[in-house]
Write a protein that holds these residues in place. Structure first.
Motif, mmCIF file in Angstrom:
data_model
loop_
_atom_site.group_PDB
_atom_site.id
_atom_site.type_symbol
_atom_site.label_atom_id
_atom_site.label_comp_id
_atom_site.label_asym_id
_atom_site.label_seq_id
_atom_site.Cartn_x
_atom_site.Cartn_y
_atom_site.Cartn_z
ATOM 1 N N ALA A 114 0.832 -1.209 0.000
ATOM 2 C CA ALA A 114 0.000 0.000 0.000
ATOM 3 C C ALA A 114 0.862 1.252 0.000
ATOM 4 O O ALA A 114 0.544 2.240 -0.682
ATOM 5 C CB ALA A 114 -0.930 -0.005 1.212
ATOM 6 N N ALA A 115 1.964 1.229 0.732
ATOM 7 C CA ALA A 115 2.860 2.378 0.760
ATOM 8 C C ALA A 115 3.524 2.590 -0.596
ATOM 9 O O ALA A 115 3.688 3.728 -1.059
ATOM 10 C CB ALA A 115 3.914 2.188 1.851
ATOM 11 N N GLU B 285 2.290 1.659 -3.533
ATOM 12 C CA GLU B 285 1.260 2.122 -4.464
ATOM 13 C C GLU B 285 0.975 3.614 -4.276
ATOM 14 O O GLU B 285 0.853 4.364 -5.249
ATOM 15 C CB GLU B 285 -0.015 1.315 -4.289
ATOM 16 N N THR B 286 0.900 4.055 -3.032
ATOM 17 C CA THR B 286 0.668 5.472 -2.761
ATOM 18 C C THR B 286 1.814 6.327 -3.279
ATOM 19 O O THR B 286 1.602 7.378 -3.891
ATOM 20 C CB THR B 286 0.489 5.700 -1.250
ATOM 21 N N ALA C 106 1.683 6.509 -7.127
ATOM 22 C CA ALA C 106 0.595 7.391 -7.572
ATOM 23 C C ALA C 106 0.946 8.853 -7.329
ATOM 24 O O ALA C 106 0.680 9.722 -8.173
ATOM 25 C CB ALA C 106 -0.701 7.026 -6.855
ATOM 26 N N ASP C 107 1.564 9.137 -6.186
ATOM 27 C CA ASP C 107 1.951 10.512 -5.879
ATOM 28 C C ASP C 107 3.021 11.010 -6.853
ATOM 29 O O ASP C 107 3.016 12.182 -7.259
ATOM 30 C CB ASP C 107 2.489 10.601 -4.447
#
Length: 318
Positions: A32-33, A35-36, A39-40
Motif C-alpha cells: 500500500a505504501a 502504491e501510494t 501514484a503521488d
C-alpha cells in the motif's frame, strides 16, 4: 529469486491514461505504501507539466511575459534541462517549444485553428534551446521570445523515471513500470526470467504485436503516426511537430522505438528520430549510442531500419 519476492501488480489513472507497475516486493515492504508513492510521483509530474491544467507550473511559465524570470520546481527544471539538451543535440528535431503548433492542429485542448495552421505552415522557427534561458541553481526560467512549451514528448518518460526512483527508495530489485507507452525495467522478473515488452505494430485501427523485446535495467519508448493523427487531402499527418516545417513532421515514418538508460532520453530521442527521418535518424542514434528500430511506410508495407544489437544490428556502421 521467486522464493524471496512477492509478485504484485498495481495501476492507476493519470494524464488521461494509466500508470502500471509490475513488481517483485521483498519481505517487509508494504504494498500500500509503494502504491501510494507511485501514484503521488506521477500525479506530481502531471501537476507540474500538464498542458491540460491551466494552473500547472508549465502553463504558469507559458503565461508569463517574455523576459520575466519565473520560479519553477526542481522536477520541472530537470525536464526542461534535459529537453533543451536533446533539442540542441538533435539540432531542434526534438523541440519542447512547439505547443502553439500542437494546439493549432487540434492535438491540444482546443479545436484545430485553420488560420494559425496557415500562418505557421512552412515557416521555420528558432529552436527552443536558443530562446529559453534556464537558471538551474536559482530554479527559474525565462523566455527570450514568445514561446508555448509542451513537454508531451518527454514528460511521460520522466514519469517512468520517477516511478523507478520510488522502486529504488523501497529497495525493490524487480520492477517494470509504465506510463502509457513508455516503460522502464529494473532487474528481471520475480521468477528470474527477463522482462518482456511488446513492440506494437503501427496499425491505425487495431492494437497488434509486431515483435517482442527483452528489457533489463533500461527504458523503452515509442513515437509513431498511428495513435494521434489528422488527415489532410488523403494524407495522414501525426501529432509530432517539426519546427523546420512549422507543422507536423513529414509523413513516412510509422514508428520509432528507442531503448536508452532512462525514460526521458528514450522518450525524447524517439521523437527526434521520427522527425529526422530514416537516414539522419539512424545517424543520430548511432552517434548517441542508443538502440532504435525505425518503421518506415512504403505503400502497404513496413520497412524496418535498426540500430544497435538489441534490434539485431551488431555492426554500428550499418
Amino acid at each position: 529469486m521467486s522464493t524471496e519476492l512477492t509478485h504484485i501488480k498495481m495501476a492507476g489513472p493519470v494524464m488521461g491514461t494509466r500508470w502500471t507497475a509490475d513488481l517483485g516486493l521483498p519481505d517487509g515492504v508494504d504494498p500500500a505504501a509503494v502504491e501510494t508513492a507511485l501514484a503521488d510521483a506521477v500525479a506530481q509530474v502531471d501537476a507540474q507539466m500538464s498542458t491540460w491544467k491551466a494552473d500547472s507550473d508549465l502553463m504558469r511559465l507559458n503565461a508569463a511575459p517574455v523576459g520575466e524570470w519565473v520560479a519553477v520546481p526542481p522536477e520541472l527544471m530537470q525536464v526542461l534541462v534535459r529537453g533543451l539538451e536533446i533539442g540542441q543535440a538533435s539540432d531542434g528535431a526534438f523541440d519542447i517549444g512547439l505547443g502553439d503548433l500542437v494546439n493549432a492542429w487540434g492535438f491540444g485542448a482546443d479545436n484545430a485553428d485553420e488560420v494559425a495552421i496557415r500562418a505557421n505552415l512552412g515557416q521555420p522557427r528558432r529552436p527552443t534551446h536558443e530562446v529559453l534561458e534556464l537558471d538551474e541553481q536559482g530554479l527559474r526560467a525565462r523566455k527570450l521570445a514568445p514561446l508555448a512549451l509542451d513537454l508531451s514528448g518527454i514528460a511521460k518518460g520522466y514519469g517512468v523515471d520517477r516511478m523507478m526512483r520510488v522502486c529504488d527508495e523501497f529497495n525493490i530489485p524487480s520492477a517494470l513500470v509504465a506510463l502509457d507507452g513508455e516503460l522502464r525495467a529494473k532487474g528481471v522478473q520475480p521468477d528470474s526470467t527477463p522482462w518482456t515488452v511488446v513492440i506494437e505494430k503501427p496499425a491505425y485501427d487495431a492494437r497488434l504485436p509486431l515483435s517482442m523485446l527483452e528489457l533489463q535495467d533500461a527504458a523503452v519508448a515509442t513515437s509513431g503516426d498511428y495513435r494521434h493523427w489528422v488527415e489532410v487531402s488523403q494524407t495522414r499527418f501525426s501529432h509530432t511537430m517539426d519546427r523546420r516545417m512549422g507543422g507536423p513532421a513529414q509523413p513516412g515514418i510509422a514508428g520509432v522505438t528507442v531503448v536508452a538508460a532512462d525514460g526521458m532520453t528514450a522518450d525524447a530521442m524517439a521523437t527526434a528520430i521520427l522527425v529526422l527521418g530514416v537516414e539522419d535518424g539512424r545517424a543520430f542514434a548511432r552517434k548517441h549510442k542508443v538502440d532504435c528500430l525505425i518503421l518506415e511506410r512504403a505503400g502497404n508495407e513496413l520497412r524496418q531500419h535498426a540500430v544497435g544489437p538489441l534490434f539485431g544490428v551488431n555492426n554500428p556502421a550499418l
